[in-house]
Design a protein around this motif. Structure first.
Motif, short mmCIF file in Angstrom:
data_model
loop_
_atom_site.label_atom_id
_atom_site.label_comp_id
_atom_site.label_asym_id
_atom_site.label_seq_id
_atom_site.Cartn_x
_atom_site.Cartn_y
_atom_site.Cartn_z
N GLU A 17 0.84 -1.20 0.00
CA GLU A 17 0.00 0.00 0.00
C GLU A 17 0.88 1.26 0.00
O GLU A 17 0.61 2.21 -0.74
N ASN A 42 -4.14 -1.58 -8.27
CA ASN A 42 -4.69 -1.32 -6.94
C ASN A 42 -6.06 -1.98 -6.76
O ASN A 42 -6.34 -2.60 -5.73
N PHE A 46 -6.29 -4.91 -4.12
CA PHE A 46 -6.87 -4.47 -2.85
C PHE A 46 -8.39 -4.37 -2.87
O PHE A 46 -9.00 -4.01 -1.87
N TRP A 49 -13.05 -0.68 -3.25
CA TRP A 49 -12.98 0.50 -2.38
C TRP A 49 -11.57 0.77 -1.86
O TRP A 49 -11.14 1.92 -1.84
N ASN A 50 -10.86 -0.27 -1.44
CA ASN A 50 -9.49 -0.05 -0.96
C ASN A 50 -8.59 0.43 -2.10
O ASN A 50 -7.73 1.29 -1.89
N LEU A 54 -6.65 4.00 -1.99
CA LEU A 54 -5.19 4.06 -2.21
C LEU A 54 -4.85 4.96 -3.39
O LEU A 54 -3.92 5.78 -3.30
#
Length: 183
Positions: A17, A42, A46, A49-50, A54
């Protein structure tokens, strides 16, 4: 390129991250590389949403640092080399509410390079606070559309196929207009 990024981040998963945010900052500073491949990775690594959060953090921090660097490095040069009668100088004079609306509007347009918006904002008269607030606010819907598109394309869903088809039509239209102008 996305395969390399994904492999690299997976090999350094404990810091992935942080590395992703740093890569987004570097992309912003250079101003020439698209962030879409990193956004794709990303989202893939991830989740929706993550991956969005990020990418958003990286792009906003990258815009802030780029603004600062560009302002320190280019502001005096641009103002001394631009003729006072030049139309481009008018763009550099925008401040306050007008600056906020202009930056926000440009951030919402998907085909305007982010680095150009940052550069002209940095060498202009607008404040850092106006730039970063307009940029962050404008990046939310623009990045959401990018993440949404990337997510559905990577899933191979019907929505992803439609998105690819629309993007292909837009690209073909753009290329045909460029060719017609040259002819």
């Amino acid at each position: 390129m996305t395969d390399y990024l994904q492999t690299f981040l997976l090999e350094h998963l404990e810091a992935a991250e942080f590395i992703s945010i740093l890569l987004n900052i570097l992309i912003s500073i250079t101003g020439v590389f698209p962030s879409a491949p990193l956004t794709f990775v990303n989202v893939k690594l991830f989740g929706f949403w993550n991956g969005f959060v990020l990418s958003f953090i990286g792009e906003v921090l990258g815009a802030a640092l780029s603004f600062w660097l560009y302002r320190k490095g280019f502001r005096t040069l641009v103002h001394t080399k631009t003729p006072s009668h030049s139309k481009s100088l008018k763009l550099l004079r925008v401040q306050g509410k007008e600056s906020f609306i202009l930056i926000l509007s440009l951030r919402l347009l998907p085909f305007v390079p982010s680095g150009l918006i940052t550069f002209f904002s940095a060498v202009g008269k607008g404040s850092f606070a106006v730039f970063i607030s307009a940029s962050a606010l404008g990046k939310i819907p623009a990045l959401f559309i990018e993440v949404y598109s990337v997510y559905h394309i990577s899933q191979g869903s019907m929505q992803g196929k439609i998105i690819l088809m629309v993007l292909s039509i837009i690209l073909l239209f753009y290329i045909s207009k460029k060719w017609k102008k040259k002819a």
